[in-house]
Structure formats: structure tokens, C-alpha cells
Design a protein around this motif. Sequence first.
Motif, short mmCIF file in Angstrom:
data_model
loop_
_atom_site.label_atom_id
_atom_site.label_comp_id
_atom_site.label_asym_id
_atom_site.label_seq_id
_atom_site.Cartn_x
_atom_site.Cartn_y
_atom_site.Cartn_z
N SER A 1 0.37 -1.00 0.01
CA SER A 1 -0.14 -0.32 0.18
C SER A 1 0.69 1.67 -0.58
N ARG A 2 1.86 1.10 0.40
CA ARG A 2 2.96 2.73 0.43
C ARG A 2 4.32 1.96 1.22
N ARG A 3 5.32 2.92 1.48
CA ARG A 3 5.78 2.45 1.64
C ARG A 3 6.62 1.52 2.38
N TRP A 4 7.63 0.81 1.91
CA TRP A 4 7.81 -0.81 3.09
C TRP A 4 8.73 -0.78 4.37
N ASP A 5 8.00 -1.10 5.39
CA ASP A 5 9.65 -0.51 6.30
C ASP A 5 9.42 -2.48 6.79
N SER A 6 10.67 -2.81 5.92
CA SER A 6 10.54 -5.13 5.88
C SER A 6 12.08 -5.21 7.12
N ASN A 7 12.56 -4.71 7.72
CA ASN A 7 13.49 -4.74 8.59
C ASN A 7 13.22 -5.84 9.34
N TRP A 8 11.85 -6.33 9.73
CA TRP A 8 12.04 -7.26 10.27
C TRP A 8 11.70 -8.61 9.65
N ALA A 9 10.68 -8.43 8.14
CA ALA A 9 10.96 -9.73 7.33
C ALA A 9 12.21 -9.84 6.88
N GLY A 10 13.06 -8.50 5.98
CA GLY A 10 14.09 -9.20 5.38
C GLY A 10 14.34 -9.69 4.30
N PRO A 11 15.08 -10.54 3.96
CA PRO A 11 15.31 -11.73 2.99
C PRO A 11 14.64 -12.41 2.70
N LEU A 12 14.39 -13.24 3.60
CA LEU A 12 13.64 -14.64 3.82
C LEU A 12 12.56 -14.44 3.24
N TRP A 13 11.64 -13.22 3.24
CA TRP A 13 10.69 -13.02 2.30
C TRP A 13 10.92 -12.23 1.32
N ASP A 14 11.33 -11.50 0.96
CA ASP A 14 12.03 -10.73 -0.26
C ASP A 14 12.63 -11.49 -0.96
N ALA A 15 13.28 -12.68 -0.58
CA ALA A 15 13.67 -14.23 -1.73
C ALA A 15 12.70 -14.36 -2.58
N ALA A 16 11.56 -14.30 -2.60
CA ALA A 16 9.96 -14.59 -3.89
C ALA A 16 10.54 -14.15 -5.39
N ILE A 17 11.48 -13.02 -4.86
CA ILE A 17 11.73 -12.20 -6.23
C ILE A 17 12.79 -12.84 -6.87
N PHE A 18 13.36 -13.99 -6.56
CA PHE A 18 14.05 -14.69 -6.94
C PHE A 18 13.39 -16.45 -7.11
N ILE A 19 12.68 -17.25 -5.66
CA ILE A 19 12.44 -18.05 -5.84
C ILE A 19 11.00 -18.88 -7.40
N VAL A 20 10.10 -16.85 -6.85
CA VAL A 20 9.40 -17.70 -7.60
C VAL A 20 9.54 -17.96 -9.04
N PRO A 21 9.75 -16.92 -9.73
CA PRO A 21 10.51 -17.12 -10.94
C PRO A 21 11.06 -18.32 -11.72
N SER A 22 12.38 -18.49 -10.65
CA SER A 22 12.94 -20.16 -10.80
C SER A 22 12.03 -21.28 -10.63
N TYR A 23 10.92 -21.05 -9.67
CA TYR A 23 9.30 -22.21 -9.71
C TYR A 23 8.78 -22.15 -11.51
N LEU A 24 8.61 -21.18 -11.81
CA LEU A 24 7.46 -21.53 -13.01
C LEU A 24 8.59 -21.65 -13.95
N TYR A 25 10.19 -21.57 -14.27
CA TYR A 25 10.67 -21.96 -15.18
C TYR A 25 11.29 -23.56 -15.24
N ARG A 26 10.83 -24.06 -13.99
CA ARG A 26 11.42 -25.23 -14.15
C ARG A 26 9.77 -25.68 -13.86
N TYR A 27 9.38 -25.65 -13.68
CA TYR A 27 7.66 -26.45 -14.29
C TYR A 27 6.60 -26.00 -15.87
N THR A 28 7.12 -24.93 -15.70
CA THR A 28 6.31 -24.31 -16.84
C THR A 28 7.55 -23.90 -18.34
N GLY A 29 8.57 -23.64 -18.41
CA GLY A 29 9.58 -22.87 -19.23
C GLY A 29 9.68 -21.49 -19.27
#
Length: 609
Positions: free
Chosen positions: A549-577
Motif C-alpha cells: 500500500s505504501r513505503r514498506w519497512d521490511s527490516n523485520w521480514a528481510g531476505p526470507l520474504w524478499d527471496a520470492a523475487i528469485f524463488i517464484v520465477p525459478s519455479y515458473l521456469y522449472r515447472y512451465t518453461g
Amino acid sequence: MKIGYLKPGILLLVLLFSFRQDLFAKKRITSLKCEYIEAPLGLDVQRPRLMWKVDTSDVPSRQTAYRILVSSTPELLRQGEADIWDSGKQKSDEQLVSYAGSTLHPHTRYWWRVEVWLNNKKVVSEPVWFETGKFSATDWEASWITDGYDKDYEPSPMFRKVFDVSKEVASARCYISGLGYYRLSFNGKAVNDHALDPGFTDYSKRVLYLTYDISGLLRHGKNCIGVQLGNGWFNEQTPAVWYFHEAPWRKRPQMIAEIHLCYTDGSKDIITTDTSWKTSTGPLLFDNLYVGSFYDARLEQKGWDTELFDDVSWQHAKLTAAPAPLIEAQKMPSITTADTLSVVSVNCISDTCYVFDMGINTAGVPRLEIKGERGTRIRLRHSEMLQKDGNIDQRNIDMHLRPRNKREIIQTDEYILKGEGVETFIPPFTYHGFRYIELTSDRPLTVADVKLQTLRMHSDVAEVGSFKCSDQLLNTIFDICRNSYLSNLFGIPTDCPTREKNGWMADGFMVQEAGMFNYDSRNVYAKWVKDMIDTQEANGNVAGIAPTSRRWDSNWAGPLWDAAIFIVPSYLYRYTGDIETMRQVYPAAERYLKYIETTEDERGLINHG
């Protein structure tokens, strides 16, 4: 019988067995898709991906080459002619190929087929089509419109336009985006029963539109289009801790639409949204994703979306600015009603309060059929738990809502009867997560006066996998997991369908692989990656939820949540090309890594998240 000698009958059997591929195998090309969709309408990709599968029954067979032909008519394809693109024979086992012909035109249907060579035997598919929509904002002739109220006004806006169909129609299309959600009808008949279109995005950066074939809904002479808008995430009025009520895009609901009429004589007409459209409000007094819908049936304007309705008291629509620079075709499936659940049991708390058990915890909306006096007020509250006294318990889902008044209660719908026989109420522009429904009335009623059902809802993803074994407990666990997955698939993968409905990135990728084993959810995740890109800030940081919704303070979440930008596309490639999503996200992923470097301490470690 001498060695080396076979009787003629036995020899024939041997020959038949040896050449069984040619005599018995059913070789055919199936699942022809464009951008992972069968026969897509309104496609906005200039180099769409074409894909297919080969069915060779029980006989193994390998594709050694392919040839794709794209033509303007199916007749040309059947003659082996390609006036748009001919890939030529390509020695390859690839079954996902990007179109590489001349520039595609908007609002155009293209036909294609594929020829494949299986062990050097050619097999030809039937012709199929894809149809383009709008490739950019400049392809729109229509204007965005709204009514004269501000974002805090609660009743839902309705829009109508009467237009002429003067000749025999060959084809007709409606291109539309209504924010936050819309309901579309022609001549009083609903076109989309999907109450949660278009999909949720960062509306300040991109919005989605859909395309409908309305050829069979129009008649010669006067016709009427009707559109009702809901707030959705575009105009979140009730505050919650996720701050969507402070989103930078927040405005009064608005819409854009075009009707394209192609006549049999080759001429065309285009009807566009502008100030000639009429607007009013009606019985939907409030709608909210966290709370629910409040509907006063006494305020219905019968026939408002038909040509004979008298709209003299309605106002003219007003022009408004486009909310985002990008308007894209929605390629993921719509959120729809999957099935209907009936009541398992009813607990009578009093003659004005009943608690209905729907059997399982799921996501969707109630369907209420009720008969009663005009002005009777019905309230439906939804929960996942019960208190000891048998009443509903919402304590696990109401902690994040910050209501402005006593009326705003989590997962609560209200309906006021008009007193005309059996009335039906399905709350529009919202959904809940629940097993139990508490029905209260401001005057006594009996269970005989009420029929209550649950309409289970989720993104309309096709089932592609299943599991069953001899252990019924494992089968039950598997079914529960699938229900949980679907109950959290609403255009984005969410954390819960109750108190938040957010696209938490870690929650999403943790179940992505399991989800894709079972459902064709590729286009949902591909769209979600774009939402992640849209959350990225100037410094490279990304949000823990997408859209945000607005500027995000992800200090508590960090790379574990942010890793989605790497993991989701990699699964898309692995399962659907799908390598295109990787290309799209790569610059954002690169900027994110540079941002993470700035958060390291002197040891090179990240001390947050």
C-alpha cells in the motif's frame, strides 16, 4: 518347425507387433495454448509464446522437428498456407516457441497450427486461434469515467449507456477495466459472474483489463450496457493495520470501456466511455473486502441496465485521470465460484439468532434465500471458530481492523428485505474465510424462512495433478491442504482469507511448488512477479507483501520474504518453461542484491529479518 522358419500367420503377427506405432498408436497434438491460455481473447503480447503437447497413446515417440504456421483465416491453414508467419521446419524437440512473425495488430484474430515430426512421421494439429486486444494505452479511444462523489462516499456507483446496433453483427467485443471491481451486463443479462475482476495490482503503476465476446448478447436496434463498480483494494475505506486506506492510488471507483462492433458488411462501430454515460447509486450502500457488503433491496432500480429504463434522474458521468501509466490484459484466470456447500447443522440461539455450520472452513461468500417483511434487517457474520455457548467467535480474525463505526465488523454482510416473496442475496465485491455463519434479524424468523449456502471461491485454476493412496488419513490431509491452497488463491497467493488477505511473499513461495503440482496456477504467479517488481523502492528494497500500500519497512521480514523475487520465477521456469518472467524480474533482482549489500555489517552479515 525348422529354426529360422515362421509360419505365415505367425510372421504376420510379428510384423504387426513390430510396426505397432504406425498401425495402433494414436498420435495427435493436444493442449495448443498461447501464453499458457487456450484461445485467449484480448492478448497484449507482441511475441506470444505458442505451446503444445503430443499425445502418442501408449507408444513412446519423440518429437524431432516442428513447424508453426500462422494465418489470417483457418481456411488458409487447412491449405497449408501461412500469410502471417511460417517458422519453417525446425529440428527441435521444443514445444514452447515464441512467435517471430510480423507485427501483430490490435483487435485481430489470428489462426495457427503446428506440424510435428515424431520419429520422422509428420502429425498436424487442428487450427486454433488467439485474438489480440490493446497493446498500449494509445490503443484506447475511451476515457476513464467516474461519478461526482469523493473516495469517502460509500454507495456503489452504477453506469449505463444505450447504443444502437444498426446492422447485422459479425462479432462484438467489450474491453473493460473497472476499479476496484466491476459487474458487467448487457440488456439486463450479466456477462461476468466474477465479482472480483480485475485482479489486484498496484493501481498507481499498472491496472488490468478484460475482454469479452458479446456477439450473442446484442440485438438489432437499441441495446444497453450496465456496469456497477465496487471499491476493492482500489478504494479501501475501512482502516486496517496494512494501511491500504492510505494507498497512494486511492480514489472513488472508476472505469474505462469500449464496445467494438464488426458488421457483416465490413464496417465497424466503437462505443466508448465518456460523459454521455449516465450514473447513479442504488441498493449497494457499502462494500469492503475486510468487512463485507451492506445491501438495501428497497433501493433497487429495476431494469436499470436495460434500454427501456428511464434514467432522466441520473447524472452524467465525469471524466477522470487514468490511475496508472500501464493498462495490461489480465491473463490469469478470474476468481470464480467453484462449488456450493449446504448447511450441515443449525443451532438456534434465539428466534432472532441462528448459527449455521457449513461443514468445512473455506473461502467465499454466503448465498441467502429468505422470505420476510419489507424492511427486515438481516446480518450475516462469518467465523472460523465457535464460543463455548455455540455462538460464533471472531477473536482470531478481528485484531487488525480499525473500524470507523459500530457497523464495521470483520466479515459481516447486511441485507434489508424489500418484502417481495423469496429474495436472494449474494454479497458483491467481497469474500470471507469461514466455516460458521451467524444470522441475526431485527425481528423473529424461523429456519423455514431461510435457505443458506456457501459459494466457494478462488482463482479458476485447472486441476493438473492429484494424489490418492490406501491410507484415508493421508487422503484427508491432502484434501485439506488443497482446500487451504485454493482458499488463499485470489488473484494473488494470500496468507489468509480472513483478517489480512495479503500477498505475503514467503507464505506464497513456500506453497508454490505444491500448488503447481496440483493446479495450473502459472499465470497467477507470473502476474504476482510483476506485483513484486512494482513494490520495489528507489533504493532497491522490495516489500514483504505484494502488492503493497505504501513505503514498506521490511527490516523485520528481510531476505526470507524478499527471496520470492528469485524463488517464484525459478519455479515458473522449472515447472512451465517460463523464462520470460526471469527476464522481467532480473533487473529488479539485481537492484535488490545491491541494496542488500548496503545492509551488511562489518562482517558481511545481515542482522535483520
